[in-house]
Scaffold this active site. Structure first.
Site, PDB file in Angstrom:
ATOM      1  N   SER A  21       0.696  -1.197  -0.050  1.00 45.46           N
ATOM      2  CA  SER A  21      -0.029  -0.049   0.014  1.00 45.46           C
ATOM      3  C   SER A  21       1.105   1.315  -0.073  1.00 45.46           C
ATOM      4  CB  SER A  21      -1.009  -0.066   1.149  1.00 45.46           C
ATOM      5  OG  SER A  21      -2.043   0.966   1.098  1.00 45.46           O
ATOM      6  N   LYS A  28      -0.995  -9.665   0.046  1.00 47.20           N
ATOM      7  CA  LYS A  28      -2.307  -9.729   0.637  1.00 47.20           C
ATOM      8  C   LYS A  28      -3.297 -10.892  -0.244  1.00 47.20           C
ATOM      9  CE  LYS A  28      -4.705  -5.548  -0.723  1.00 47.20           C
ATOM     10  NZ  LYS A  28      -5.631  -4.539  -0.368  1.00 47.20           N
ATOM     11  N   ASP A  59      -5.691   2.323  -3.340  1.00 47.43           N
ATOM     12  CA  ASP A  59      -7.017   2.038  -2.517  1.00 47.43           C
ATOM     13  C   ASP A  59      -7.097   3.056  -1.651  1.00 47.43           C
ATOM     14  OD1 ASP A  59      -4.667   1.567  -0.593  1.00 47.43           O
ATOM     15  OD2 ASP A  59      -5.780  -0.242   0.560  1.00 47.43           O
ATOM     16  N   GLU A  85     -13.250   4.677   6.169  1.00 42.55           N
ATOM     17  CA  GLU A  85     -12.159   4.537   7.265  1.00 42.55           C
ATOM     18  C   GLU A  85     -11.610   6.144   7.335  1.00 42.55           C
ATOM     19  OE1 GLU A  85     -10.285   0.445   7.764  1.00 42.55           O
ATOM     20  OE2 GLU A  85      -9.561   1.218   5.875  1.00 42.55           O
TER      21      GLU A  85
END
Length: 540
Positions: free
Chosen positions: A145, A155, A302, A385
């Protein structure tokens, strides 16, 4: 000594990519060292090859463990694999392909031999599983990330398309460590040439965007968009989006460099591709008057960052609140009972927005995995988030992605401007007039491994304080109100403020998230008292 946060990286800040890749193949992890074992966090196994935390043995074993896990789960469909632009991502993908091919797993990699954003992999898994196939697909994303250039990440996304939950990752990590300790004798590998299929991730993802974003409104408005991939996997996607939808869009930095020499340094003078960080986004912020909106994504796209001429880089909580109110007012195809998903360390402004619209708020622990079931069945319209990660439903109320999608959040900022004529930052100011102007921050406090373990198991009943920063405490939580799951720490609330304390998974600290609707000075008081309250509970 002057802090260089927000300044251009110097040659001395850059890593040696050749040495990084050489260490991936040459170093052998010592399984007696906890930091050199396979450990899955909320977003997979991460580490650097330079300290034997992300090496070929790790990826050989982890891929074999995933093969065995999917067999146990009866997953017999294709596995979609993508990788970002980190220096260790391509070597790790090549290692994984050797294992997948040797085990006879039907594997699909990018047909353009390019970089693949996390949301594009999630999109591919869901598209396959939504078809008429008798089997189910899953996927692997090779990415750490927004982590620094020396890190690698790996992942697993099961058939629901989102991050694997703890039951899956714990099994995979344990099996991977067993395989390494046994000398990898049960790991199968072969030359994958001719054994791997291809999939056009970019074409499938970009062509489908019009079903989740009002691309026509953006194009017709002529809103001037500057998109910065921050050297990440979205670089070719932004160019394709511009061309397909005829947008007034400029890719402000199309450069890909695994050392990230063009980045400005983050708060700790490290290179980190965090689009929510004013320091990492400094070069983009300096261009804010050249566009109606500027957007940034991290290495696997992301996460999102939104820059406007009137406010600069928006606080992620602020944009989430605006995005939620806009979407629930402009998506008539969504279920009327669709909930608003937020992590319990996100701003209470979202609570006020939900109340104002008469929508149910669904508050869950940290981790995007909690939103997955609701996004799949349409009962959660938006999941977000505080760390600038979110996704939401298609216009018709069906699932888009079940992993965070920084590309659609960036495009949503442009849609908001096109439809309302106002920037998201102006709309946030309007929210503060209605609901108040909260001050929000996260700080770290020192804690050794034992203290972090105790914090993770604290109950609300362990908090003996009755007041916080002059106001009566009205809630002491150790489980999220939305789904009853443990939050791995505690959250304490008053009428005007709250704090949450959670142990760090990677450092000897615990994180204190706090917010006050009484202003910045009151927030400092909340933070100071939060540390005293938590430390007292840990010593009890």
């Amino acid at each position: 000594m002057t802090n260089r946060a927000g300044t251009q990286a110097l040659p001395s800040d850059l890593i040696d990519i050749d040495a990084l890749v050489k260490a991936y193949y040459d170093l052998t992890p010592d399984m007696s060292v906890p930091e050199q074992r396979v450990v899955f966090g909320t977003s997979g196994h991460r580490g650097s090859s330079l300290n034997a935390a992300f090496n070929e043995q790790h990826i050989l074993a982890t891929t074999q463990a995933i093969v065995e896990y999917r067999a146990l789960q009866g997953i017999t469909g294709p596995l979609f694999i993508g990788a970002d632009t980190h220096g260790l991502s391509r070597p790790a993908q090549e290692t994984a392909l050797e294992v997948l091919a040797a085990n006879g797993v039907r594997t699909l990699k990018d047909s353009r031999d390019g970089f693949t954003p996390t949301p594009a992999v999630s999109h591919a898994i869901l598209a396959y599983n939504n078809g008429s196939h008798a089997d189910e697909a899953d996927g692997i994303v090779v990415t750490p990330s927004h982590n620094p250039p020396q890190d690698g990440g790996f992942k697993y996304n099961p058939p629901h398309g989102g991050p694997a939950d703890g039951s899956a990752t714990n099994w995979i990590a344990a099996r991977a460590n067993e395989l390494i300790e046994a000398g990898l004798v049960d790991v199968k590998r072969t030359n994958p040439e001719g054994l791997i299929e291809e999939y056009d991730f970019l074409e499938h993802y970009v062509a489908d965007l019009e079903n989740v974003i009002d691309m026509k409104a953006i194009a017709e408005s002529g809103v001037r968009i500057g998109a910065d991939p921050l050297g990440g996997a979205s670089v070719a996607y932004w160019a394709a989006i511009k061309d397909r939808y005829n947008l007034n869009l400029t890719v402000v930095n199309p450069e890909v460099d695994p050392a990230w020499s063009f980045m400005t340094l983050d708060w700790d003078e490290k290179i980190r591709m965090d689009p929510s960080s004013p320091n990492a986004m400094a070069s983009l912020i300096s261009k804010r008057n050249d566009f109606d909106v500027l957007t940034g994504n991290d290495a696997d796209a992301d996460r999102h960052g939104i820059v406007t001429p009137d406010a600069g880089l928006m606080n992620p909580n602020h944009f989430l609140a605006v995005a939620i109110e806009y979407l629930f007012a402009n998506r008539p195809g969504w279920r009327q009972d669709a909930r608003i998903g937020k992590t319990l360390v996100s701003s209470s402004m979202i609570n006020f927005v939900a109340d104002g619209m008469g929508r149910v708020l669904w508050e869950v622990p940290v981790g995007f995995k909690w939103f997955v079931p609701g996004l799949v069945d349409g009962s959660v319209g938006f999941g977000g988030e505080e760390s600038a990660g979110a996704s939401f439903l298609r216009k018709d109320g069906t699932v888009w992605t079940t992993d965070k999608d920084g590309i659609i959040l960036a495009l949503l900022a442009a849609e908001i401007i096109a439809v309302t004529g106002k920037t998201p930052s102006v709309l946030y100011k309007e929210l503060t007039v209605r609901f108040g102007d909260p001050a929000y921050a996260r700080v770290d406090a020192a804690a050794d491994r034992e203290a972090k373990a105790r914090l993770g198991k604290l109950s609300g009943d362990d908090i003996t304080a009755t007041e916080l920063a002059g106001d009566p405490i009205i809630a002491k939580l150790s489980h999220a109100p939305g789904n009853g799951e443990a939050i791995g720490g505690v959250k304490v609330e008053t009428e005007f403020a709250w704090f949450a304390a959670r142990p760090s998974g990677t450092e000897d600290v615990y994180k204190i998230y706090a917010e006050s609707f009484k202003g910045p000075e009151h927030l400092k008081l909340v933070q100071a008292e939060a540390k005293k309250i938590v430390d007292a509970a840990l010593k009890a």
